[in-house]
Write a protein that holds these residues in place. Structure first.
Motif, mmCIF file in Angstrom:
data_model
loop_
_atom_site.group_PDB
_atom_site.id
_atom_site.type_symbol
_atom_site.label_atom_id
_atom_site.label_comp_id
_atom_site.label_asym_id
_atom_site.label_seq_id
_atom_site.Cartn_x
_atom_site.Cartn_y
_atom_site.Cartn_z
ATOM 1 N N GLY A 67 3.481 -24.725 -14.873
ATOM 2 C CA GLY A 67 2.181 -24.836 -15.514
ATOM 3 C C GLY A 67 2.336 -24.984 -17.012
ATOM 4 N N LEU A 68 1.273 -24.705 -17.730
ATOM 5 C CA LEU A 68 1.325 -24.761 -19.183
ATOM 6 C C LEU A 68 2.118 -23.575 -19.725
ATOM 7 N N PRO A 69 2.770 -23.732 -20.888
ATOM 8 C CA PRO A 69 3.452 -22.588 -21.512
ATOM 9 C C PRO A 69 2.458 -21.476 -21.821
ATOM 10 N N ASN A 70 2.894 -20.236 -21.640
ATOM 11 C CA ASN A 70 2.027 -19.091 -21.899
ATOM 12 C C ASN A 70 2.105 -18.703 -23.367
ATOM 13 N N GLN A 71 1.505 -19.523 -24.206
ATOM 14 C CA GLN A 71 1.497 -19.298 -25.646
ATOM 15 C C GLN A 71 0.221 -19.909 -26.226
ATOM 16 N N PRO A 72 -0.208 -19.435 -27.399
ATOM 17 C CA PRO A 72 -1.448 -19.953 -27.983
ATOM 18 C C PRO A 72 -1.362 -21.456 -28.257
ATOM 19 N N VAL A 73 -2.429 -22.156 -27.911
ATOM 20 C CA VAL A 73 -2.563 -23.585 -28.178
ATOM 21 C C VAL A 73 -3.996 -23.831 -28.675
ATOM 22 N N THR A 74 -4.249 -25.041 -29.096
ATOM 23 C CA THR A 74 -5.583 -25.397 -29.556
ATOM 24 C C THR A 74 -6.474 -25.744 -28.361
ATOM 25 N N ARG A 75 -7.612 -25.068 -28.292
ATOM 26 C CA ARG A 75 -8.605 -25.379 -27.256
ATOM 27 C C ARG A 75 -9.797 -26.065 -27.913
ATOM 28 N N VAL A 76 -10.163 -27.233 -27.386
ATOM 29 C CA VAL A 76 -11.341 -27.959 -27.844
ATOM 30 C C VAL A 76 -12.407 -27.843 -26.762
ATOM 31 N N SER A 77 -13.564 -27.296 -27.127
ATOM 32 C CA SER A 77 -14.653 -27.102 -26.179
ATOM 33 C C SER A 77 -15.751 -28.124 -26.440
ATOM 34 N N LEU B 165 -17.720 -34.249 -11.744
ATOM 35 C CA LEU B 165 -18.928 -34.061 -12.545
ATOM 36 C C LEU B 165 -19.423 -32.631 -12.379
ATOM 37 N N ILE B 166 -20.281 -32.222 -13.301
ATOM 38 C CA ILE B 166 -20.924 -30.907 -13.236
ATOM 39 C C ILE B 166 -22.425 -31.158 -13.326
ATOM 40 N N ARG B 167 -23.154 -30.642 -12.369
ATOM 41 C CA ARG B 167 -24.579 -30.934 -12.324
ATOM 42 C C ARG B 167 -25.382 -30.123 -13.346
ATOM 43 N N PHE B 168 -26.086 -30.849 -14.219
ATOM 44 C CA PHE B 168 -27.179 -30.318 -15.040
ATOM 45 C C PHE B 168 -26.764 -29.348 -16.151
ATOM 46 N N GLY B 169 -25.982 -29.836 -17.119
ATOM 47 C CA GLY B 169 -25.694 -29.046 -18.315
ATOM 48 C C GLY B 169 -24.475 -28.164 -18.172
ATOM 49 N N SER B 170 -23.473 -28.322 -19.018
ATOM 50 C CA SER B 170 -22.218 -27.628 -18.784
ATOM 51 C C SER B 170 -21.269 -27.802 -19.964
ATOM 52 N N ARG B 171 -19.976 -27.543 -19.722
ATOM 53 C CA ARG B 171 -18.986 -27.592 -20.795
ATOM 54 C C ARG B 171 -17.615 -27.910 -20.220
ATOM 55 N N VAL B 172 -16.767 -28.530 -21.046
ATOM 56 C CA VAL B 172 -15.378 -28.790 -20.672
ATOM 57 C C VAL B 172 -14.476 -28.284 -21.795
ATOM 58 N N ASP B 173 -13.470 -27.476 -21.444
ATOM 59 C CA ASP B 173 -12.457 -27.004 -22.385
ATOM 60 C C ASP B 173 -11.175 -27.804 -22.173
ATOM 61 N N VAL B 174 -10.569 -28.261 -23.264
ATOM 62 C CA VAL B 174 -9.307 -28.997 -23.196
ATOM 63 C C VAL B 174 -8.247 -28.218 -23.957
ATOM 64 N N TYR B 175 -7.100 -28.002 -23.323
ATOM 65 C CA TYR B 175 -5.996 -27.254 -23.941
ATOM 66 C C TYR B 175 -4.927 -28.249 -24.388
ATOM 67 N N VAL C 131 4.941 -34.079 -20.118
ATOM 68 C CA VAL C 131 3.832 -33.557 -20.924
ATOM 69 C C VAL C 131 2.661 -33.247 -20.001
ATOM 70 N N SER C 132 2.096 -32.048 -20.140
ATOM 71 C CA SER C 132 0.978 -31.629 -19.293
ATOM 72 C C SER C 132 -0.245 -31.285 -20.134
ATOM 73 N N ILE C 133 -1.400 -31.618 -19.612
ATOM 74 C CA ILE C 133 -2.673 -31.274 -20.241
ATOM 75 C C ILE C 133 -3.506 -30.507 -19.219
ATOM 76 N N GLY C 134 -4.020 -29.360 -19.633
ATOM 77 C CA GLY C 134 -4.931 -28.613 -18.790
ATOM 78 C C GLY C 134 -6.341 -28.682 -19.359
ATOM 79 N N PHE C 135 -7.316 -28.790 -18.479
ATOM 80 C CA PHE C 135 -8.705 -28.739 -18.934
ATOM 81 C C PHE C 135 -9.554 -28.068 -17.866
ATOM 82 N N THR C 136 -10.691 -27.541 -18.294
ATOM 83 C CA THR C 136 -11.525 -26.712 -17.424
ATOM 84 C C THR C 136 -12.965 -27.182 -17.454
ATOM 85 N N GLN C 137 -13.519 -27.445 -16.284
ATOM 86 C CA GLN C 137 -14.943 -27.750 -16.146
ATOM 87 C C GLN C 137 -15.676 -26.424 -15.963
ATOM 88 N N ILE C 138 -16.698 -26.187 -16.774
ATOM 89 C CA ILE C 138 -17.396 -24.901 -16.772
ATOM 90 C C ILE C 138 -18.885 -25.123 -16.512
#
Length: 249
Positions: free
Chosen positions: A106-116, A203-213, A170-177
């Motif tokens: 998975g991703l390294p367990n260390q602080p990275v920049t998250r863009v929300s 897709l996420i129905r009706f208002g939401s957020r995506v975080d990119v690490y 190279v790996s990118i993780g992102f989260t649909q919220i």
């Protein structure tokens, strides 16, 4: 225009066109149209007109326009349309870093920049792959439905983590919220799928957020308060660190 190669020298023949409606939303729009027509037939104007406007809103919400995806190996493109609401140094979620028994790291367990990226009900809600590669993880987590614009939504809300790995490792993780109004995250992909950058992932129905690490050693090229476009806006270039300042005006 789909599949046509365009460039920054003027190559490509493009023109405006009505965006298509994603199949996931057609049934909701048709239901609203049906209720509106039935109400009009029964002369229930107080119901017919609101339902007619609602059907237009539903079709607009599920619109799925074509996007021109930059073809650059360093580029990480935005997975969502919306407003950059938060940029912070954080540790990635455990679901993206822990050993899941699949044999892939998975991703390294260390602080990275998250863009929300916060998506209002007026934004396109089709999410896209920030890089090309293989889907290594897709983890759904049930949760709450607090305001997706809040920082705690990353840990408390219903969400789905996706990890994509390129051929070079190279790996990118992102989260649909999901948010206050959103009540379902709909995936279009599964682990093992190979995607191009900008490919539709869900897709996420009706208002939401995506975080990119972003990967370690990579800074955001977008600013808090900036509007971004899924599949087109370059969020970052892998390995580039640079302070970028902006002025709201």
């Amino acid at each position: 225009m789909a599949g046509e190669l365009v460039d920054n020298k003027g190559r490509g023949d493009v023109g405006w066109q009505w965006p298509s409606i994603h199949p996931e939303g057609r049934k909701f729009g048709l239901i609203a149209v049906g209720i509106s027509l039935l109400a009009a037939f029964l002369a229930w104007e107080t119901v017919a007109w609101p339902m007619a406007f609602l059907s237009l809103g539903v079709f607009a919400f599920f619109r799925d326009p074509e996007r021109v995806v930059p073809q650059d190996e360093r580029a990480i493109v935005s997975p969502a349309d919306g407003l950059v609401s938060l940029i912070a140094q954080v540790e990635p979620p455990a679901e993206l870093t822990m050993d899941d028994g699949s044999g892939t790291s998975g991703l390294p367990n260390q602080p990275v920049t998250r863009v929300s990226i916060f998506m209002s009900v007026f934004d396109v809600h089709i999410n896209r792959a920030p890089i090309g590669g293989t889907v290594r993880r897709l983890v759904y987590i049930p949760g709450k439905f607090v305001n997706a614009d809040l920082d705690k939504a990353s840990e408390e809300n219903e969400r789905q983590h996706i990890l994509i790995e390129r051929q070079d490792g190279v790996s990118i993780g992102f989260t649909q919220i999901a948010g206050l109004i959103a009540r379902r995250i709909v995936p279009f992909v599964k682990p093992g799928d190979t995607l191009a950058a900008g490919a539709r992932v869900g897709l996420i129905r009706f208002g939401s957020r995506v975080d990119v690490y972003l990967p370690a050693g990579t800074d955001s090229k977008v600013l808090v308060g900036q509007k971004v476009v899924a599949g087109e806006t370059i969020l970052a270039e892998i390995g580039e660190q640079k302070l970028i300042e902006g002025i709201a005006q």
